[in-house]
Scaffold this motif. Structure first.
Motif, PDB file in Angstrom:
ATOM      1  N   SER A  88      25.216   8.121   6.510  1.00  0.00           N
ATOM      2  CA  SER A  88      24.871   8.635   5.183  1.00  0.00           C
ATOM      3  C   SER A  88      23.373   8.818   4.951  1.00  0.00           C
ATOM      4  O   SER A  88      22.981   9.597   4.085  1.00  0.00           O
ATOM      5  CB  SER A  88      25.436   7.718   4.102  1.00  0.00           C
ATOM      6  N   TYR A  91      21.891  12.381   4.713  1.00  0.00           N
ATOM      7  CA  TYR A  91      22.324  13.069   3.498  1.00  0.00           C
ATOM      8  C   TYR A  91      21.607  12.529   2.261  1.00  0.00           C
ATOM      9  O   TYR A  91      21.374  13.257   1.304  1.00  0.00           O
ATOM     10  CB  TYR A  91      23.837  12.955   3.314  1.00  0.00           C
ATOM     11  N   PRO A  97      21.138  21.779  -0.060  1.00  0.00           N
ATOM     12  CA  PRO A  97      22.432  21.720  -0.742  1.00  0.00           C
ATOM     13  C   PRO A  97      23.303  20.596  -0.169  1.00  0.00           C
ATOM     14  O   PRO A  97      23.407  20.431   1.038  1.00  0.00           O
ATOM     15  CB  PRO A  97      23.065  23.087  -0.456  1.00  0.00           C
ATOM     16  N   GLY A  98      23.890  19.819  -1.042  1.00  0.00           N
ATOM     17  CA  GLY A  98      24.747  18.717  -0.622  1.00  0.00           C
ATOM     18  C   GLY A  98      24.012  17.453  -0.235  1.00  0.00           C
ATOM     19  O   GLY A  98      24.636  16.474   0.158  1.00  0.00           O
ATOM     20  N   ASN A  99      22.692  17.453  -0.345  1.00  0.00           N
ATOM     21  CA  ASN A  99      21.891  16.279  -0.007  1.00  0.00           C
ATOM     22  C   ASN A  99      21.259  15.708  -1.272  1.00  0.00           C
ATOM     23  O   ASN A  99      21.016  16.413  -2.240  1.00  0.00           O
ATOM     24  CB  ASN A  99      20.795  16.633   0.998  1.00  0.00           C
ATOM     25  N   ALA A 100      20.989  14.406  -1.240  1.00  0.00           N
ATOM     26  CA  ALA A 100      20.442  13.726  -2.417  1.00  0.00           C
ATOM     27  C   ALA A 100      18.933  13.920  -2.578  1.00  0.00           C
ATOM     28  O   ALA A 100      18.410  13.725  -3.672  1.00  0.00           O
ATOM     29  CB  ALA A 100      20.764  12.243  -2.354  1.00  0.00           C
ATOM     30  N   ASN A 101      18.210  14.247  -1.499  1.00  0.00           N
ATOM     31  CA  ASN A 101      16.767  14.470  -1.540  1.00  0.00           C
ATOM     32  C   ASN A 101      16.005  13.252  -2.075  1.00  0.00           C
ATOM     33  O   ASN A 101      15.071  13.378  -2.847  1.00  0.00           O
ATOM     34  CB  ASN A 101      16.435  15.722  -2.364  1.00  0.00           C
TER      35      ASN A 101
END
Length: 178
Positions: A88, A91, A97-101
């Motif tokens: 995880s 991510y 897109p789709g990542n928490a950053n």
């Protein structure tokens, strides 16, 4: 370990930025070098404390009759959680897109986990230094709060167990209490 994690999170959050394309911009190079140093400090303390000691604790915490099955369950749980964290993390950290950053803010989460570990150890892990596994079982039976285990003295010593006198001593003490 906890302090190192929080320092890395604070340094990374306050000294880096991000452009519209997700590229990381470093505002303070010495602060980034300090963050790397604190990551190394964290690794040193983890490798010399929490990493190996967790295996010692799990080896002593379970009663003799269920120790083997319990150790296999704790080992499987450790491996599963290590895999989940490793899977995880990209991510959680990366931009897109789709990542928490989260970038270096992830260290706030990991530092918080270290803080929870400190609290857990204080309230839940018994002091078993110098005790045999049989005495550890006796400790768990007699002491209900982990922080009270520091001054606990076993009723049977290891030498008495080796000499076969331990059970006689316990039976004699119980008989004299009545």
């Amino acid at each position: 370990m906890c302090i190192s994690q929080f320092i890395v999170a604070i340094l990374g959050t306050t000294t880096t930025g991000q452009d519209a394309a997700g590229n990381i911009i470093v505002h303070n190079d010495p602060a980034q070098k300090a963050a790397i140093a604190f990551i190394c400090i964290y690794i040193f303390f983890f490798a010399s404390t929490w990493g190996p000691v967790a295996w010692v604790v799990t080896g002593e915490i379970f009663p003799l009759k269920v120790r083997a099955k319990s150790l296999s369950m704790t080992t499987a749980t450790n491996w599963l959680l290590n895999w989940a964290i490793a899977y995880s993390t990209p991510y959680l950290v990366n931009w897109g897109p789709g990542n928490a950053n989260l970038q270096s803010k992830i260290f706030f989460i990991w530092g918080g986990c270290c803080l929870v570990c400190v609290i857990f150890v204080y309230f839940m892990i018994y002091e078993t230094k110098g005790l045999t596994l049989e005495q550890v079982d006796e400790l768990y039976g007699e002491v209900s709060v982990a922080k009270n285990s520091i001054g606990w003295v076993p009723t049977v010593t290891f030498r008495e167990i080796q000499d076969g006198k331990g059970h006689d001593k316990v039976e004699h003490e119980e008989a004299t209490k009545v």
